[in-house]
Each structure stands twice: as C-alpha cells, then as structure tokens.
Design a protein around this motif. Structure first.
Motif, PDB file in Angstrom:
ATOM      1  N   HIS A   1      32.963  43.040  46.233  1.00  0.00           N
ATOM      2  CA  HIS A   1      32.740  43.786  44.995  1.00  0.00           C
ATOM      3  C   HIS A   1      33.144  42.952  43.781  1.00  0.00           C
ATOM      4  N   PRO A   2      32.498  43.154  42.646  1.00  0.00           N
ATOM      5  CA  PRO A   2      33.042  42.654  41.384  1.00  0.00           C
ATOM      6  C   PRO A   2      33.961  43.736  40.802  1.00  0.00           C
ATOM      7  N   GLY A   3      34.922  43.316  40.012  1.00  0.00           N
ATOM      8  CA  GLY A   3      35.842  44.263  39.390  1.00  0.00           C
ATOM      9  C   GLY A   3      35.680  44.247  37.879  1.00  0.00           C
ATOM     10  N   PHE A   4      35.664  45.431  37.288  1.00  0.00           N
ATOM     11  CA  PHE A   4      35.555  45.580  35.836  1.00  0.00           C
ATOM     12  C   PHE A   4      36.880  46.070  35.274  1.00  0.00           C
ATOM     13  N   SER A   5      37.416  45.391  34.278  1.00  0.00           N
ATOM     14  CA  SER A   5      38.571  45.893  33.539  1.00  0.00           C
ATOM     15  C   SER A   5      38.093  47.003  32.616  1.00  0.00           C
ATOM     16  N   VAL A   6      38.825  48.108  32.606  1.00  0.00           N
ATOM     17  CA  VAL A   6      38.480  49.249  31.733  1.00  0.00           C
ATOM     18  C   VAL A   6      39.749  49.776  31.083  1.00  0.00           C
ATOM     19  N   ASP A   7      39.581  50.550  30.023  1.00  0.00           N
ATOM     20  CA  ASP A   7      40.730  51.161  29.351  1.00  0.00           C
ATOM     21  C   ASP A   7      41.333  52.270  30.198  1.00  0.00           C
ATOM     22  N   SER A   8      40.477  53.045  30.881  1.00  0.00           N
ATOM     23  CA  SER A   8      40.961  54.165  31.693  1.00  0.00           C
ATOM     24  C   SER A   8      40.095  54.314  32.935  1.00  0.00           C
ATOM     25  N   VAL A   9      40.669  54.006  34.084  1.00  0.00           N
ATOM     26  CA  VAL A   9      39.967  54.186  35.359  1.00  0.00           C
ATOM     27  C   VAL A   9      39.551  55.647  35.529  1.00  0.00           C
TER      28      VAL A   9
ATOM     29  N   ALA B   1      38.967  58.025  33.285  1.00  0.00           N
ATOM     30  CA  ALA B   1      37.877  58.424  32.388  1.00  0.00           C
ATOM     31  C   ALA B   1      36.542  57.847  32.854  1.00  0.00           C
ATOM     32  N   VAL B   2      36.544  56.600  33.312  1.00  0.00           N
ATOM     33  CA  VAL B   2      35.304  55.976  33.796  1.00  0.00           C
ATOM     34  C   VAL B   2      34.797  56.700  35.039  1.00  0.00           C
ATOM     35  N   ILE B   3      35.683  56.985  35.983  1.00  0.00           N
ATOM     36  CA  ILE B   3      35.255  57.670  37.205  1.00  0.00           C
ATOM     37  C   ILE B   3      34.757  59.076  36.887  1.00  0.00           C
ATOM     38  N   ASP B   4      35.417  59.777  35.982  1.00  0.00           N
ATOM     39  CA  ASP B   4      34.932  61.106  35.576  1.00  0.00           C
ATOM     40  C   ASP B   4      33.518  61.016  35.007  1.00  0.00           C
ATOM     41  N   GLU B   5      33.267  60.001  34.178  1.00  0.00           N
ATOM     42  CA  GLU B   5      31.927  59.834  33.594  1.00  0.00           C
ATOM     43  C   GLU B   5      30.908  59.456  34.664  1.00  0.00           C
ATOM     44  N   LEU B   6      31.279  58.579  35.589  1.00  0.00           N
ATOM     45  CA  LEU B   6      30.355  58.207  36.662  1.00  0.00           C
ATOM     46  C   LEU B   6      30.026  59.407  37.549  1.00  0.00           C
ATOM     47  N   LYS B   7      30.999  60.259  37.807  1.00  0.00           N
ATOM     48  CA  LYS B   7      30.728  61.489  38.561  1.00  0.00           C
ATOM     49  C   LYS B   7      29.749  62.368  37.801  1.00  0.00           C
ATOM     50  N   ARG B   8      29.938  62.477  36.482  1.00  0.00           N
ATOM     51  CA  ARG B   8      29.029  63.273  35.667  1.00  0.00           C
ATOM     52  C   ARG B   8      27.603  62.725  35.756  1.00  0.00           C
ATOM     53  N   ARG B   9      27.487  61.405  35.940  1.00  0.00           N
ATOM     54  CA  ARG B   9      26.179  60.750  36.043  1.00  0.00           C
ATOM     55  C   ARG B   9      25.694  60.658  37.489  1.00  0.00           C
TER      56      ARG B   9
ATOM     57  N   TRP C   1      22.038  50.898  46.509  1.00  0.00           N
ATOM     58  CA  TRP C   1      21.637  49.865  47.454  1.00  0.00           C
ATOM     59  C   TRP C   1      22.822  49.305  48.226  1.00  0.00           C
ATOM     60  N   GLY C   2      23.967  49.989  48.183  1.00  0.00           N
ATOM     61  CA  GLY C   2      25.118  49.594  48.985  1.00  0.00           C
ATOM     62  C   GLY C   2      26.034  48.576  48.339  1.00  0.00           C
ATOM     63  N   ASN C   3      25.849  48.285  47.056  1.00  0.00           N
ATOM     64  CA  ASN C   3      26.731  47.345  46.367  1.00  0.00           C
ATOM     65  C   ASN C   3      27.921  48.088  45.784  1.00  0.00           C
ATOM     66  N   LEU C   4      29.119  47.577  46.066  1.00  0.00           N
ATOM     67  CA  LEU C   4      30.348  48.202  45.582  1.00  0.00           C
ATOM     68  C   LEU C   4      30.840  47.537  44.300  1.00  0.00           C
ATOM     69  N   PHE C   5      31.516  48.326  43.477  1.00  0.00           N
ATOM     70  CA  PHE C   5      32.102  47.868  42.222  1.00  0.00           C
ATOM     71  C   PHE C   5      33.473  48.501  42.080  1.00  0.00           C
ATOM     72  N   GLU C   6      34.388  47.778  41.464  1.00  0.00           N
ATOM     73  CA  GLU C   6      35.741  48.286  41.241  1.00  0.00           C
ATOM     74  C   GLU C   6      35.987  48.378  39.740  1.00  0.00           C
ATOM     75  N   VAL C   7      36.693  49.421  39.324  1.00  0.00           N
ATOM     76  CA  VAL C   7      37.210  49.502  37.962  1.00  0.00           C
ATOM     77  C   VAL C   7      38.729  49.439  38.061  1.00  0.00           C
ATOM     78  N   ILE C   8      39.338  48.665  37.142  1.00  0.00           N
ATOM     79  CA  ILE C   8      40.782  48.429  37.194  1.00  0.00           C
ATOM     80  C   ILE C   8      41.403  48.551  35.817  1.00  0.00           C
ATOM     81  N   GLN C   9      42.651  48.945  35.812  1.00  0.00           N
ATOM     82  CA  GLN C   9      43.457  48.926  34.602  1.00  0.00           C
ATOM     83  C   GLN C   9      44.897  48.672  35.028  1.00  0.00           C
ATOM     84  N   PRO C  10      45.687  48.028  34.163  1.00  0.00           N
ATOM     85  CA  PRO C  10      47.108  47.835  34.494  1.00  0.00           C
ATOM     86  C   PRO C  10      47.816  49.186  34.565  1.00  0.00           C
ATOM     87  N   ILE C  11      48.771  49.281  35.486  1.00  0.00           N
ATOM     88  CA  ILE C  11      49.621  50.475  35.540  1.00  0.00           C
ATOM     89  C   ILE C  11      50.603  50.353  34.381  1.00  0.00           C
ATOM     90  N   THR C  12      50.669  51.380  33.565  1.00  0.00           N
ATOM     91  CA  THR C  12      51.617  51.371  32.455  1.00  0.00           C
ATOM     92  C   THR C  12      52.915  52.030  32.896  1.00  0.00           C
TER      93      THR C  12
END
Length: 147
Positions: A92-100, A102-110, A135-146
């Motif tokens: 998988h490739p990993g994407f840095s995001v501000d909020s994992v 929030a991104v997952i909530d939006e992806l679920k909405r989509r 098509w079976g490609n995985l992606f990761e979203v990441i953010q530092p633990i505060t």
C-alpha cells in the motif's frame, strides 16, 4: 539509523509516482476523482494501454499513473486488512492526513471500502486506517499520535 548518502548517482532518488494497473480506464479515473478528489493532469495512449496521471487534491509532488487496457488479471479484494498480509509485493501507499478519523468518515460517506478502522499504533507513534479501491489496491492514511 543509517546516515543519508548525499553524493553519488543514487543520492538524487526521490519518489515521483507509482503505477496502478486497472482493467477499465473510465471507471478507474472516475472512481479516483469521485471518491478521492484526485485530479487528472494528463491522459495518453501507448502500446494499446491508456495511461492517466492522477494527483491528490492538495499535492503536486507525487501522482498515480493509472494503466488500463485488456488483459489485467484480477487482484483479491480486501475487506479486512489482515487478509492482505498473505500477498507478496507492494502492499500500500500511505497518505499523511490531518485527521485519520475525518478522512475515514468521509470515505465511508462516499461508499469506499474500509479495510481497517482508525486505530493507534503506539510503537510507530501513528494513528492509521486502511481503505481499498474496487480493484483490490490498498491505501493507508496516517497521522502522528498527539500526546
């Protein structure tokens, strides 16, 4: 840790793109645009395949090269991250995001397939989650633990 090499031919290596093989060009371009807000910067045809260069909404330094045309073998689809550990090769490739979350909530909405809900990985200092394209490609979203 190793010290970076600052001279020599390999010192100039920087990630530019990764390619994703998909069976249907139109569906893939539409999915990445609709579900992930990716932008198409160029589309070309070469050697019987269609290529599209897709950039994340806020990043011009990296892109995905979609390769489409006949003959693509199917990959397994993953609804659970642990099932994916049995496949060799790129994971998988990993994407840095501000909020994992929030991104997952939006992806679920989509209606994007979530392979792993947001969770902390304290040993890495990260909050992570995984999602999959059709098509079976995985992606990761990441953010530092505060703390």
């Amino acid at each position: 840790m190793n010290t970076p090499h600052t001279s020599g031919p390999l010192a100039s290596l920087k990630i530019n793109h990764t390619a994703i093989r998909v069976p249907d060009f139109g569906s893939a371009v539409a999915w990445y645009a609709d579900k992930l807000d990716f932008r198409v910067k160029q589309t070309v045809s070469v050697a019987g395949l269609s290529f599209s260069f897709l950039y994340p909404a806020g990043d011009d330094s990296f892109h995905f090269e979609l390769m489409a045309g006949p003959g693509a073998a199917e990959r397994p689809t993953y609804n659970d991250l642990h099932d994916s550990y049995n496949m060799s090769g790129w994971h998988h490739p990993g994407f840095s995001v501000d909020s994992v979350d929030a991104v997952i909530d939006e992806l679920k909405r989509r209606n994007v397939t979530i392979a792993s809900e947001p969770h902390d990985v304290p040993a890495m200092g990260l909050r992570v989650a995984f999602f999959a394209d059709p098509w079976g490609n995985l992606f990761e979203v990441i953010q530092p633990i505060t703390q």
